[in-house]
Design a protein around this motif. Structure first.
Motif, PDB file in Angstrom:
ATOM      1  N   ASN A 323       0.857  -1.185   0.000  1.00 60.89           N
ATOM      2  CA  ASN A 323       0.000   0.000   0.000  1.00 60.89           C
ATOM      3  C   ASN A 323       0.890   1.231   0.000  1.00 60.89           C
ATOM      4  OD1 ASN A 323       0.514   0.916   2.845  1.00 60.89           O
ATOM      5  ND2 ASN A 323      -0.438  -1.057   3.311  1.00 60.89           N
ATOM      6  N   ARG A 324       0.290   2.394  -0.079  1.00 62.93           N
ATOM      7  CA  ARG A 324       1.107   3.595  -0.229  1.00 62.93           C
ATOM      8  C   ARG A 324       1.783   4.042   1.062  1.00 62.93           C
ATOM      9  NH1 ARG A 324      -3.808   7.450  -2.194  1.00 62.93           N
ATOM     10  NH2 ARG A 324      -5.142   7.411  -0.358  1.00 62.93           N
ATOM     11  N   TRP A 325       1.520   3.368   2.173  1.00 61.80           N
ATOM     12  CA  TRP A 325       2.223   3.664   3.418  1.00 61.80           C
ATOM     13  C   TRP A 325       3.367   2.690   3.671  1.00 61.80           C
ATOM     14  CZ3 TRP A 325       1.217   8.175   5.578  1.00 61.80           C
ATOM     15  CH2 TRP A 325       0.007   8.792   5.260  1.00 61.80           C
ATOM     16  N   ASP A 326       3.444   1.679   2.845  1.00 67.18           N
ATOM     17  CA  ASP A 326       4.468   0.660   3.012  1.00 67.18           C
ATOM     18  C   ASP A 326       5.810   1.189   2.515  1.00 67.18           C
ATOM     19  OD1 ASP A 326       5.482  -1.744   3.747  1.00 67.18           O
ATOM     20  OD2 ASP A 326       4.545  -2.913   2.143  1.00 67.18           O
ATOM     21  N   ASN A 327       6.883   0.689   3.075  1.00 64.78           N
ATOM     22  CA  ASN A 327       8.221   1.039   2.614  1.00 64.78           C
ATOM     23  C   ASN A 327       9.164  -0.109   2.913  1.00 64.78           C
ATOM     24  OD1 ASN A 327       8.603   1.176   5.359  1.00 64.78           O
ATOM     25  ND2 ASN A 327       9.477   3.220   5.383  1.00 64.78           N
ATOM     26  N   ARG A 328      10.374   0.005   2.448  1.00 63.46           N
ATOM     27  CA  ARG A 328      11.403  -0.983   2.750  1.00 63.46           C
ATOM     28  C   ARG A 328      12.659  -0.249   3.196  1.00 63.46           C
ATOM     29  NH1 ARG A 328       7.658  -3.487   2.842  1.00 63.46           N
ATOM     30  NH2 ARG A 328       7.124  -5.480   1.876  1.00 63.46           N
ATOM     31  N   VAL A 329      13.260  -0.778   4.244  1.00 60.33           N
ATOM     32  CA  VAL A 329      14.463  -0.168   4.802  1.00 60.33           C
ATOM     33  C   VAL A 329      15.585  -1.193   4.797  1.00 60.33           C
ATOM     34  CG1 VAL A 329      15.508   0.840   6.870  1.00 60.33           C
ATOM     35  CG2 VAL A 329      13.173   1.449   6.227  1.00 60.33           C
ATOM     36  N   PHE A 330      16.748  -0.742   4.385  1.00 60.26           N
ATOM     37  CA  PHE A 330      17.951  -1.562   4.403  1.00 60.26           C
ATOM     38  C   PHE A 330      19.021  -0.814   5.197  1.00 60.26           C
ATOM     39  CE2 PHE A 330      15.646  -2.289   0.509  1.00 60.26           C
ATOM     40  CZ  PHE A 330      15.611  -3.673   0.390  1.00 60.26           C
ATOM     41  N   THR A 331      19.880  -1.561   5.847  1.00 57.31           N
ATOM     42  CA  THR A 331      21.020  -0.954   6.528  1.00 57.31           C
ATOM     43  C   THR A 331      22.303  -1.452   5.884  1.00 57.31           C
ATOM     44  OG1 THR A 331      21.040  -2.718   8.192  1.00 57.31           O
ATOM     45  CG2 THR A 331      19.814  -0.718   8.723  1.00 57.31           C
ATOM     46  N   PHE A 332      23.317  -0.624   5.943  1.00 57.75           N
ATOM     47  CA  PHE A 332      24.640  -1.021   5.468  1.00 57.75           C
ATOM     48  C   PHE A 332      25.687  -0.264   6.271  1.00 57.75           C
ATOM     49  CE2 PHE A 332      23.459   2.636   2.908  1.00 57.75           C
ATOM     50  CZ  PHE A 332      24.622   3.392   2.831  1.00 57.75           C
ATOM     51  N   VAL A 333      26.866  -0.847   6.356  1.00 60.41           N
ATOM     52  CA  VAL A 333      27.954  -0.222   7.095  1.00 60.41           C
ATOM     53  C   VAL A 333      28.751   0.652   6.143  1.00 60.41           C
ATOM     54  CG1 VAL A 333      30.052  -0.590   8.433  1.00 60.41           C
ATOM     55  CG2 VAL A 333      28.083  -2.099   8.759  1.00 60.41           C
ATOM     56  N   GLY A 334      28.736   1.954   6.403  1.00 60.65           N
ATOM     57  CA  GLY A 334      29.494   2.885   5.585  1.00 60.65           C
ATOM     58  C   GLY A 334      30.831   3.210   6.216  1.00 60.65           C
ATOM     59  N   GLU A 335      31.819   3.439   5.385  1.00 58.82           N
ATOM     60  CA  GLU A 335      33.143   3.842   5.850  1.00 58.82           C
ATOM     61  C   GLU A 335      33.452   5.220   5.298  1.00 58.82           C
ATOM     62  OE1 GLU A 335      36.026   0.936   4.826  1.00 58.82           O
ATOM     63  OE2 GLU A 335      35.162  -0.634   6.102  1.00 58.82           O
ATOM     64  N   ILE A 336      33.945   6.090   6.137  1.00 54.76           N
ATOM     65  CA  ILE A 336      34.197   7.467   5.753  1.00 54.76           C
ATOM     66  C   ILE A 336      35.089   7.522   4.507  1.00 54.76           C
ATOM     67  CG2 ILE A 336      36.198   7.708   7.271  1.00 54.76           C
ATOM     68  CD1 ILE A 336      35.268  10.588   7.806  1.00 54.76           C
ATOM     69  N   GLY A 337      34.659   8.342   3.545  1.00 57.57           N
ATOM     70  CA  GLY A 337      35.413   8.501   2.308  1.00 57.57           C
ATOM     71  C   GLY A 337      35.013   7.555   1.198  1.00 57.57           C
ATOM     72  N   SER A 338      34.306   6.451   1.533  1.00 58.18           N
ATOM     73  CA  SER A 338      33.875   5.509   0.501  1.00 58.18           C
ATOM     74  C   SER A 338      32.612   6.029  -0.179  1.00 58.18           C
ATOM     75  CB  SER A 338      33.612   4.131   1.103  1.00 58.18           C
ATOM     76  OG  SER A 338      32.518   4.181   2.006  1.00 58.18           O
ATOM     77  N   THR A 339      32.297   5.491  -1.351  1.00 62.72           N
ATOM     78  CA  THR A 339      31.087   5.887  -2.069  1.00 62.72           C
ATOM     79  C   THR A 339      30.155   4.694  -2.212  1.00 62.72           C
ATOM     80  OG1 THR A 339      32.112   5.445  -4.217  1.00 62.72           O
ATOM     81  CG2 THR A 339      32.261   7.698  -3.361  1.00 62.72           C
ATOM     82  N   VAL A 340      28.865   4.990  -2.287  1.00 66.86           N
ATOM     83  CA  VAL A 340      27.845   3.965  -2.461  1.00 66.86           C
ATOM     84  C   VAL A 340      26.943   4.382  -3.621  1.00 66.86           C
ATOM     85  CG1 VAL A 340      25.865   2.805  -1.423  1.00 66.86           C
ATOM     86  CG2 VAL A 340      27.880   3.296  -0.034  1.00 66.86           C
TER      87      VAL A 340
END
Length: 530
Positions: A323-340
């Motif tokens: 439905n329009r209130w639904d979403n998906r969340v993901f987590t990831f470990v970021g390291e300073i200076g890296s790009t995603v």
């Protein structure tokens, strides 16, 4: 010795270049309480007999370094050689107290502010994260009690003792409803404090707040303020008694100790409110069993700890929004200076955002056509969030739609246990804002003409409520933010009186508003008929 170095731009070098050079040298980077980026440099010096030169050994974060007179673990850096100011109290009297006469029964006299400080201050620690600072209370077993909103959403925090010893300490667990958290354990040479029962005190009794309000020093000194118990407040839904006191409080005091004139910790300071400067502390008697449970059960933090293991997660996911209130969340470990790099493509116009560990949006793509994609550079280390959702006016109430999510960094999906729960009129449900901007959605069946009041109740989370139904346009969605009653201070609770325009299944959505921390809330739905 342990030395803190504030990063500046030396000569032609930029701050970023300076950070990289220092990282290459094995320095540990973190944020100071003032918001400045600082480095913690732990260096052990030894004299080499041949050649007469100094041998320097730099201990990196997470690496054990042995020295001749013992060993230093990553969790216990050596005490700094920085000369600290003497531990003299800085008392602010918010109420005048009189010295009691010696009781006829020979019982002990009430302690003075100086005596309370001397007894309690050594066991009150400074707690620091990238998000901000707070206070904590050392208890038995080497654990430290503080507030949930002080440590959330981090799994590791800095703890600094008044003697200058500092430790990198894991978060054991938290209770987002009671706004309590436990970190540790740590080895400490000072006596732990006991959480005592002060609920039998009378309004007007003298109390002290001990902690670290409004601190900017890297090695701060414990502060003490004096006041009286103004009144008690009862939060029945959570089963908590709160002390209201006029002892002065400021940001950073959260998690500190409310102490009586016997030197007992009777409360954990939590909030300040109103121009009059009142503060609120959770009763230590009510907090004690929660703290015991957090320690004994090692209550899991919401994110998946396996995320930090090499190879955890995946680079591509197929997700479905119901439905329009639904979403998906993901987590990831970021390291300073890296790009995603992130790309999403689906059957409706989607939106994605990448945010930092403390909820600052680093990248948002909400374009109305084509594939959403972007690249972002990490500005700090830690767990980051990728959130994917659908524009409200793109997806009808019932949905569904699907998306392909692709990332250059391994993603770990987070399944929100609140989403999709079915409620009935008369229910009171406990939900949690698990991350910044979290929206929880629930379903409820109503008949045309049914009138209900929908409300939220929390002490640490600012919430808004929305009601949606099949066939509703954006303008038909009812909502409320701060109309609800509150236990103290300015209302952060929602209350909405709603009459169903049709018969069917409705969605009740609860959203954590920008600027508030994650935390627990109660959602109630009551009938206004008969």
């Amino acid at each position: 010795m342990s030395v803190r170095v504030v990063i500046t731009s030396p000569g032609a070098a930029t701050v970023e270049e300076d950070i990289e050079m220092r990282r290459a040298a094995g320095l540990r980077i973190r944020f100071a309480s003032s918001g400045r980026l600082v480095l913690l440099l732990a260096v052990m010096f030894g004299v080499v007999a041949c050649g007469g030169s100094d041998a320097e050994r730099v201990r990196e974060a997470g690496e054990d370094t042995a020295v001749e007179d013992g060993s230093v673990s990553a969790e216990e850096p050596p005490a700094p050689t920085t000369t600290l100011p003497p531990a003299e109290p800085t008392t602010t009297a918010a109420a005048t107290s009189t010295t009691a006469e010696t009781p006829a029964d020979g019982s002990a006299l009430p302690l003075s502010a100086s005596e309370v400080y001397e007894l309690v201050a050594p066991s009150i620690v400074f707690v620091e994260t990238e998000t901000g600072t707070g206070s904590g209370i050392l208890i038995d077993g080497g654990y430290v009690v503080t507030n949930h909103h002080v440590v959330w959403p981090h799994d590791m925090v800095w703890v600094v003792f008044p003697d200058g010893r500092e430790l990198w300490v894991p978060v054991v667990g938290w209770d987002p409803f009671a706004d309590l958290a436990v970190v540790g354990p740590v080895s400490a040479s000072v006596e732990p404090l006991t959480l005592a029962d002060g609920e039998g005190m009378s309004p007007g009794s003298t109390v002290f707040l001990v902690g670290y309000p409004a601190e900017t020093d890297l090695y701060p000194q414990v502060s003490i303020t004096e006041g009286i118990v103004s009144r008690f407040r009862e939060w029945d839904l959570a089963g908590l008694t709160l002390f209201q006191t006029d002892a002065a409080i400021a940001g950073g005091q959260s998690g500190g100790a409310l102490v009586n004139t016997d030197g007992e910790v009777i409360g954990i300071s939590t909030w300040g409110f109103s121009e009059a400067g009142f503060s609120v502390a959770t009763s230590a008697a009510d907090a004690a069993p929660i703290v015991d449970w957090l320690i004994e059960e090692e209550a899991a933090l919401w994110w998946n700890q396996s995320l930090r293991e090499p190879g955890a997660g995946d680079f591509e996911f197929e997700v479905k929004m119901v439905n329009r209130w639904d979403n998906r969340v993901f987590t990831f470990v970021g390291e300073i200076g890296s790009t995603v790099d992130v790309l999403i493509d689906g059957t409706a116009d989607g939106v994605f955002s990448i945010s930092s560990p403390w909820g600052v949006d680093l990248l948002v793509d909400d374009s109305y056509s084509g594939v959403e994609a972007g690249t972002v550079e990490m500005v700090t280390d830690g767990v980051h969030y990728l959130e994917v959702w659908t524009l409200l006016d793109e997806l009808p109430f019932g949905g569904p739609t699907s998306y392909t999510v692709v990332s250059s960094s391994r993603l770990q999906p987070f399944e929100d246990p609140d989403d999709g729960q079915h409620l009935v009129v008369g229910d009171i449900f406990g939900g949690v804002i698990d991350y910044f901007s979290d929206t929880d959605w629930y379903t409820i069946d109503l008949e045309e003409g049914d009138t209900v009041v929908i409300w939220t109740d929390a002490i640490a989370t600012d919430t808004a409520v929305f009601v949606d139904y099949p066939g509703a346009t954006i303008d038909d969605i009812a909502h409320d933010d701060d109309s609800g009653s509150t236990l103290f201070g300015e209302s952060l609770n929602a209350e909405l009186v709603y009459t169903a325009p049709t018969t069917g299944r409705f969605i009740v959505a609860v959203q954590g508003l920008p600027g508030s921390t994650g935390g627990g809330y109660f959602l109630g739905i009551e009938s206004l008929e008969g």
